[in-house]
Scaffold this motif. Structure first.
Motif, short mmCIF file in Angstrom:
data_model
loop_
_atom_site.label_atom_id
_atom_site.label_comp_id
_atom_site.label_asym_id
_atom_site.label_seq_id
_atom_site.Cartn_x
_atom_site.Cartn_y
_atom_site.Cartn_z
N LEU A 263 -155.91 -13.68 38.00
CA LEU A 263 -156.89 -14.14 37.20
C LEU A 263 -158.53 -13.83 37.77
CD1 LEU A 263 -157.09 -15.96 34.83
CD2 LEU A 263 -157.48 -17.98 36.21
N ALA A 264 -158.68 -13.85 38.75
CA ALA A 264 -160.21 -13.51 39.42
C ALA A 264 -160.32 -12.08 39.08
CB ALA A 264 -160.34 -14.06 40.83
N ARG A 265 -159.56 -11.19 39.02
CA ARG A 265 -159.50 -9.84 38.75
C ARG A 265 -159.37 -9.42 37.29
NH1 ARG A 265 -155.29 -7.63 43.35
NH2 ARG A 265 -155.10 -5.93 41.94
N VAL A 266 -159.51 -10.28 36.34
CA VAL A 266 -159.63 -9.83 34.97
C VAL A 266 -160.78 -8.77 34.85
CG1 VAL A 266 -160.20 -10.72 32.63
CG2 VAL A 266 -158.48 -11.99 34.21
N PRO A 267 -161.96 -9.00 35.27
CA PRO A 267 -162.87 -7.88 35.04
C PRO A 267 -162.54 -6.58 35.65
CG PRO A 267 -163.98 -10.00 36.03
CD PRO A 267 -162.38 -10.16 35.97
N GLY A 345 -165.90 -11.45 45.41
CA GLY A 345 -165.21 -10.22 45.93
C GLY A 345 -164.72 -9.20 44.97
N THR A 346 -164.37 -9.91 43.81
CA THR A 346 -164.10 -8.79 42.39
C THR A 346 -165.31 -8.13 42.39
OG1 THR A 346 -162.10 -10.07 42.06
CG2 THR A 346 -163.21 -8.51 40.45
N LEU A 347 -166.43 -8.61 42.09
CA LEU A 347 -167.62 -8.05 41.59
C LEU A 347 -168.25 -7.02 42.60
CD1 LEU A 347 -170.25 -7.70 39.89
CD2 LEU A 347 -171.20 -9.84 41.26
N PHE A 348 -168.02 -7.19 44.02
CA PHE A 348 -168.44 -6.23 44.91
C PHE A 348 -167.68 -5.09 44.82
CE2 PHE A 348 -171.71 -9.43 46.12
CZ PHE A 348 -172.69 -8.47 46.34
N TYR A 349 -166.40 -5.39 44.82
CA TYR A 349 -165.16 -4.24 44.77
C TYR A 349 -165.48 -3.39 43.63
CZ TYR A 349 -160.47 -2.31 44.84
OH TYR A 349 -159.40 -1.50 45.06
N MET A 350 -165.77 -4.09 42.50
CA MET A 350 -166.00 -2.99 41.57
C MET A 350 -166.98 -2.15 41.66
SD MET A 350 -165.01 -5.16 38.08
CE MET A 350 -166.25 -6.57 38.18
N LEU A 351 -168.21 -2.79 42.11
CA LEU A 351 -169.45 -1.78 42.39
C LEU A 351 -169.04 -0.68 43.36
CD1 LEU A 351 -172.08 -4.56 42.42
CD2 LEU A 351 -171.99 -2.82 40.70
N ALA A 352 -168.37 -1.16 44.40
CA ALA A 352 -167.92 -0.16 45.46
C ALA A 352 -166.82 0.93 44.91
CB ALA A 352 -167.21 -1.06 46.54
N MET A 353 -166.15 0.36 43.89
CA MET A 353 -165.45 1.55 43.36
C MET A 353 -166.27 2.41 42.59
SD MET A 353 -162.31 1.13 43.85
CE MET A 353 -161.05 2.02 42.63
N ALA A 396 -162.82 -13.03 53.61
CA ALA A 396 -162.50 -11.66 53.85
C ALA A 396 -162.65 -10.91 52.95
CB ALA A 396 -161.32 -11.41 54.66
N TYR A 397 -161.99 -10.94 51.76
CA TYR A 397 -161.99 -10.02 50.64
C TYR A 397 -163.35 -9.97 50.00
CZ TYR A 397 -161.31 -8.77 45.48
OH TYR A 397 -161.29 -8.25 44.28
N ALA A 399 -166.48 -10.35 51.80
CA ALA A 399 -167.11 -9.79 52.82
C ALA A 399 -166.87 -8.43 53.04
CB ALA A 399 -167.16 -10.56 54.33
N GLY A 400 -165.41 -7.95 52.87
CA GLY A 400 -165.20 -6.49 53.07
C GLY A 400 -165.70 -5.86 51.96
N SER A 401 -165.67 -6.35 50.59
CA SER A 401 -165.99 -5.60 49.54
C SER A 401 -167.53 -5.35 49.41
CB SER A 401 -165.65 -6.35 48.16
OG SER A 401 -164.24 -6.45 48.08
N ALA A 402 -168.38 -6.31 49.77
CA ALA A 402 -169.47 -6.37 50.01
C ALA A 402 -170.20 -5.26 50.91
CB ALA A 402 -170.28 -7.65 50.29
N VAL A 403 -169.64 -5.44 52.24
CA VAL A 403 -170.06 -4.38 53.06
C VAL A 403 -169.66 -3.01 52.90
CG1 VAL A 403 -169.36 -3.59 55.41
CG2 VAL A 403 -169.94 -5.96 55.00
N THR A 404 -168.34 -2.68 52.04
CA THR A 404 -168.19 -1.54 51.37
C THR A 404 -169.17 -0.98 50.66
OG1 THR A 404 -165.84 -1.75 51.87
CG2 THR A 404 -166.49 0.06 50.34
N CYS A 405 -169.56 -1.87 49.59
CA CYS A 405 -170.65 -1.55 48.38
C CYS A 405 -171.90 -1.08 49.14
CB CYS A 405 -170.74 -2.58 47.82
SG CYS A 405 -171.92 -2.33 46.09
#
Length: 431
Positions: A263-267, A345-353, A396-397, A399-405
């Motif tokens: 659900l959180a990963r709809v974006p 986590g999903t927001l920063f993950y998309m920016l990292a992608m 962890a999801y 923090a990991g996404s934000a550091v990657t971004c």
């Protein structure tokens, strides 16, 4: 004056709306598939489906999605020069087949430990996992060529057929009284294979001969990209996998976390409709030496991602605990704070992608990999902290996404340069 929706659509890369339609169907299929399974299976059987779905969406995508990305980049750059894609497809098919064979060999050799660790000893689930990998390999191979050539109608059709079949087969299993994890798991193999067969004719029609491509040019960045994507998928799916490994008896929490993460990963599903056309557009701009177009596309895509992440996160935090109970029959073990960390986590993950694709187009695969290494290290460190397992994995999801971004942004800033300009040729959807 254009309305806000028109302005958003104008900011997207060409071909995005067509791919978006297929992505919406495929994204909806994930919810329907898991929702119907949740209402049809026991808690233990649903936990098996949850783990298999997570492995397919993490390791499977990590291994095979880079093939689509590299093919999109290579074919789009060749199209700018007027070179056909047939030589690329021939070698890419051999390379993909080799990677698939190696993956299946590992699964076969470690089938018993995998079954015991993830599927409560059920070897049939390991076989279903291998079949799902076959479907992924075929889908990403063909979609890479289609995206590189700008054939987004056929690309979106493949996504739509895949999603439609997943929903239809899920309802079919429920109507037939299937109450086994295997039946719902095999859907992940059958649907993508059929969708590839449906879209083969449009692919064959657009293939043209051209200069040969060296193995080195095809595989040079692929191995680094596979490592990057595997780590990226580990970051985005570690919430479920870490809980399964650290507290395997918490089957209710595992099922609920998967539902919450979906659900959180709809974006992120919506962002999937942007990725193919974005990568094609960035590659074409880089091959043409058009730095302003490259940077403008990057900035606009980042703005769209922030809008998607903010809107999706607000809905998830406000309604998520209620929605997962209604849609997936999830146990009532999660609250609003859980959805907040998953949404951030999903927001920063998309920016990292997004930043990772820019680094890849600029032939800086090593910096992309370094970003995911740093993020994964952060994820592991936070996961091993003391505290409730759900809170640790969610933080962890994030923090990991934000550091990657942040790491990729630092690597990209001094590297905003494109290859020497070549005469541009528009890459358009001609289907």
């Amino acid at each position: 004056m254009r309305n806000p929706l028109a302005r958003v659509l104008a900011a997207l890369p060409a071909g995005t709306p067509v791919v978006a339609a297929g992505t919406v169907v495929l994204g909806a299929a994930s919810y329907v598939h898991l929702g119907v399974a949740g209402h049809s299976l026991s808690v233990d059987a649903m936990a098996n489906v949850s783990v298999l779905w997570t492995i397919v969406m993490s390791i499977g995508i990590g291994v095979f999605f880079p093939i689509e990305q590299e093919l999109t980049r290579i074919v789009a750059a060749r199209a700018v020069l007027g070179h056909g894609a047939l030589p690329v497809l021939r070698k890419a098919a051999l390379l993909t087949g080799g990677i698939l064979a190696a993956t299946l060999a590992v699964l076969a050799a470690a089938s018993r430990p995998i079954a015991d660790s993830f599927f409560h000893g059920d070897l049939a689930m390991v076989a279903a996992l291998g079949a799902a990998f076959v479907g992924l390999a075929a889908g990403y191979l063909t979609r890479g060529i289609l995206a590189g050539l700008g054939r987004f109608t056929a690309y979106g059709t493949q996504l739509g057929v895949d999603g439609g079949l997943r929903m239809g087969l899920a309802f079919g299993c429920a109507a037939a009284g299937a109450h086994t994890a295997l039946a719902f798991s095999l859907i992940l193999a059958v649907a993508p294979l059929v969708s590839v067969l449906v879209t083969l004719p449009p692919l064959v029609r657009v293939l043209r001969p051209g200069p040969a491509i060296a193995w080195r040019d095809l595989s040079r960045g692929l191995w680094l990209l596979i490592c990057s994507t595997l780590l990226a998928q580990l970051v985005v799916n570690a919430v479920v996998l870490s809980t399964q490994l650290l507290e395997p008896t918490a089957v209710a929490l595992i099922a609920a976390l998967l539902n919450a993460l979906v659900l959180a990963r709809v974006p992120l599903f919506v962002f999937g409709s942007l990725q193919a056309s974005l990568l094609s557009g960035l590659s074409s701009a880089a091959a043409a030496g058009d730095r302003p177009a490259f940077n403008q596309l990057l900035r606009r895509s980042g703005a769209v991602i922030c809008l998607l992440g903010g809107a999706g996160g607000a809905v998830a935090v406000a309604l998520g605990p209620w929605l997962i109970r209604v849609l997936f029959a999830a146990p009532p073990v999660l609250g609003g704070w859980d959805f907040l960390w998953l949404s951030l986590g999903t927001l920063f993950y998309m920016l990292a992608m997004l930043l990772g694709q820019a680094l890849m187009v600029l032939d800086r695969h090593r910096f992309q990999l370094l970003g995911w290494v740093l993020g994964t290290a952060c994820l592991v460190g936070v996961t091993l902290l003391p505290g409730p397992i759900a809170t640790r994995t969610e933080l962890a999801y994030f923090a990991g996404s934000a550091v990657t971004c942040l790491g990729m942004l630092a690597a990209l800033r001094p590297a905003r340069r494109t290859p020497s300009p070549n005469p541009p040729t528009a890459v358009l959807d001609r289907v």
